[in-house]
Design an enzyme around this catalytic site. Structure first.
Site, PDB file in Angstrom:
ATOM      1  CG  ASN A  55      -2.010   1.342   1.419  1.00  0.00           C
ATOM      2  OD1 ASN A  55      -1.909   2.254   0.535  1.00  0.00           O
ATOM      3  ND2 ASN A  55      -2.786   1.395   2.427  1.00  0.00           N
ATOM      4  CD1 TRP A  56       3.370   1.133  -2.939  1.00  0.00           C
ATOM      5  CD2 TRP A  56       3.830   2.764  -4.857  1.00  0.00           C
ATOM      6  NE1 TRP A  56       4.026  -0.111  -3.493  1.00  0.00           N
ATOM      7  CE2 TRP A  56       3.907   0.908  -4.918  1.00  0.00           C
ATOM      8  CE3 TRP A  56       3.750   3.143  -5.927  1.00  0.00           C
ATOM      9  CZ2 TRP A  56       4.675   0.620  -5.954  1.00  0.00           C
ATOM     10  CZ3 TRP A  56       4.073   2.958  -6.658  1.00  0.00           C
ATOM     11  CH2 TRP A  56       4.995   1.535  -6.519  1.00  0.00           C
ATOM     12  CE  LYS A  57       0.229   3.070   4.945  1.00  0.00           C
ATOM     13  NZ  LYS A  57       0.130   3.595   6.604  1.00  0.00           N
ATOM     14  CG  HIS A  93      -5.716   1.445   4.905  1.00  0.00           C
ATOM     15  ND1 HIS A  93      -5.201   2.372   6.121  1.00  0.00           N
ATOM     16  CD2 HIS A  93      -5.163   0.949   4.700  1.00  0.00           C
ATOM     17  CE1 HIS A  93      -3.940   2.350   6.060  1.00  0.00           C
ATOM     18  NE2 HIS A  93      -3.868   1.453   5.414  1.00  0.00           N
ATOM     19  CD  GLU A 126      -2.767   5.851   6.741  1.00  0.00           C
ATOM     20  OE1 GLU A 126      -3.169   5.858   5.015  1.00  0.00           O
ATOM     21  OE2 GLU A 126      -1.730   4.743   7.289  1.00  0.00           O
ATOM     22  CD  GLU A 129      -3.606  -2.881   7.531  1.00  0.00           C
ATOM     23  OE1 GLU A 129      -2.252  -2.914   6.332  1.00  0.00           O
ATOM     24  OE2 GLU A 129      -4.571  -1.770   7.659  1.00  0.00           O
ATOM     25  N   GLY A 183       2.297   2.558  11.126  1.00  0.00           N
ATOM     26  CA  GLY A 183       3.206   3.168  11.163  1.00  0.00           C
ATOM     27  C   GLY A 183       3.614   3.712  11.397  1.00  0.00           C
ATOM     28  CB  SER A 208       5.402  -1.762  11.914  1.00  0.00           C
ATOM     29  OG  SER A 208       4.534  -0.652  12.415  1.00  0.00           O
ATOM     30  N   GLY A 256       2.807  -1.204   3.664  1.00  0.00           N
ATOM     31  CA  GLY A 256       2.903   0.015   3.885  1.00  0.00           C
ATOM     32  C   GLY A 256       4.278   0.866   3.459  1.00  0.00           C
ATOM     33  N   GLY A 257       4.429   1.707   4.923  1.00  0.00           N
ATOM     34  CA  GLY A 257       6.327   1.865   4.753  1.00  0.00           C
ATOM     35  C   GLY A 257       7.301   1.405   3.622  1.00  0.00           C
TER      36      GLY A 257
HETATM   37  C1  PEP Z   1      -0.653  -0.063   6.423  1.00  0.00           C
HETATM   38  O1  PEP Z   1      -0.875   1.338   5.338  1.00  0.00           O
HETATM   39  O2  PEP Z   1      -1.661  -0.948   5.469  1.00  0.00           O
HETATM   40  C2  PEP Z   1      -0.024  -0.627   6.686  1.00  0.00           C
HETATM   41  C3  PEP Z   1      -0.056  -1.673   7.491  1.00  0.00           C
HETATM   42  O3  PEP Z   1       1.459   0.512   7.327  1.00  0.00           O
HETATM   43  P1  PEP Z   1       2.367   0.436   7.245  1.00  0.00           P
HETATM   44  O4  PEP Z   1       3.270  -1.121   6.778  1.00  0.00           O
HETATM   45  O5  PEP Z   1       3.855   1.163   7.332  1.00  0.00           O
HETATM   46  O6  PEP Z   1       2.802   0.166   9.038  1.00  0.00           O
END
Ligand code: PEP
Length: 254
Positions: free
Chosen positions: A9-11, A94, A96, A164, A170, A210, A231-232
């Site tokens: 997920n590049w957000k 998600h 966010e 999640e 994040g 994470s 994500g990151g």
């Molecule tokens: C996500 O955006 O779904 C996510 C899990 O982010 P991260 O891996 O950065 O925690």
């Protein structure tokens, strides 16, 4: 067991040009890795560029969100009809979006049902916030959310569920593999109640929060975790490719 799935997920990161370069680099980095489905979810405006960059490889493209209507007066939104042919997966719910745009389970359910009707595979995200876990309410929160998001969905086909925990997204603070497995097992039981054992076993249950190349082996080794929503670390080619490689290695040896 479903084929493991690693979705990046590049957000709200990467320009169109950067997205094409990143996707091409991921394609090269995971070339030859088998036994795992890889999905890249760039921003909407980069989806065509990413699709072009990964052409000829098994990497799939996903969207980060969608509206539940095919067209109409919904300024700034992207519809399932627009996504058809451009991607196979779509992230819905998600945290966010739940946090910043007040998306409810009911709305996520509308999106998930519409995605399925449109031939897209919804990656339905559920998870508790820190306060809910501190109060010991994570199981009831996630159970309610899963029930709400799956309302009216009577087939497990094309479904993906991602656990999640919001406090892990994040933050660099992943759930432990025991915590993640316990919640994935809960989700599997809820899927079993709804779709029966065979149906539930066919749904990939992902962990997200994470995930990186250091913790993915332990997470992927858990019996009810079928991959990760990343994500990151998905913005770093080497990290992401390692996550893909480690997942397939762990799953093929278990
Ligand atoms: C996500 O955006 O779904 C996510 C899990 O982010 P991260 O891996 O950065 O925690």
């Amino acid at each position: 067991m479903p084929i493991p799935l690693i979705a990046g997920n590049w957000k709200m990161n990467t320009t169109v040009r950067e997205a094409g370069i990143l996707a091409a680099a991921v394609k090269d980095a995971v070339a030859g890795v088998s036994g795992v489905d890889v999905v890249l979810c760039p921003p909407f405006i980069s989806m065509a560029e990413v699709a072009k960059a990964v052409e000829g490889s098994p990497i799939q493209v996903g969207a980060q969100n969608m509206h539940y209507e095919d067209k109409g007066a919904f300024t700034g939104e992207v519809s399932p009809a627009m996504l058809q042919g451009l991607c196979r997966y779509v992230i819905v719910g998600h945290s966010e979006r739940r946090r910043d745009f007040a998306e409810s389970d009911e709305l996520v359910n509308r999106k998930a049902r519409k995605a399925l009707e449109s031939g897209l595979k919804p990656i339905i995200c559920v998870g508790e916030v820190l306060e809910e876990r501190q109060q010991g309410r994570e199981e009831s929160v996630v159970s309610t959310s899963v029930a709400g998001c799956l309302e009216g969905i009577d087939s497990p086909e094309n479904l993906v569920v991602a656990y999640e925990p919001v406090w892990a997204i994040g933050t660099g603070l992943s759930a432990t593999s025991d915590q993640a497995q316990a919640m994935a097992a809960l989700i599997r039981r809820l899927l079993t109640d709804r779709f029966g054992q065979g149906g539930a076993a066919s749904v990939p249950v992902l962990y997200g929060g994470s995930v990186n190349s250091d913790n993915v082996a332990e997470l992927a080794a858990q019996p009810d975790i079928d991959g990760a929503l990343v994500g990151g670390a998905s913005l770093n080619v080497d990290q992401f490719a390692d996550i893909v490689r480690i997942t397939t290695r762990v799953r093929t040896s278990s």
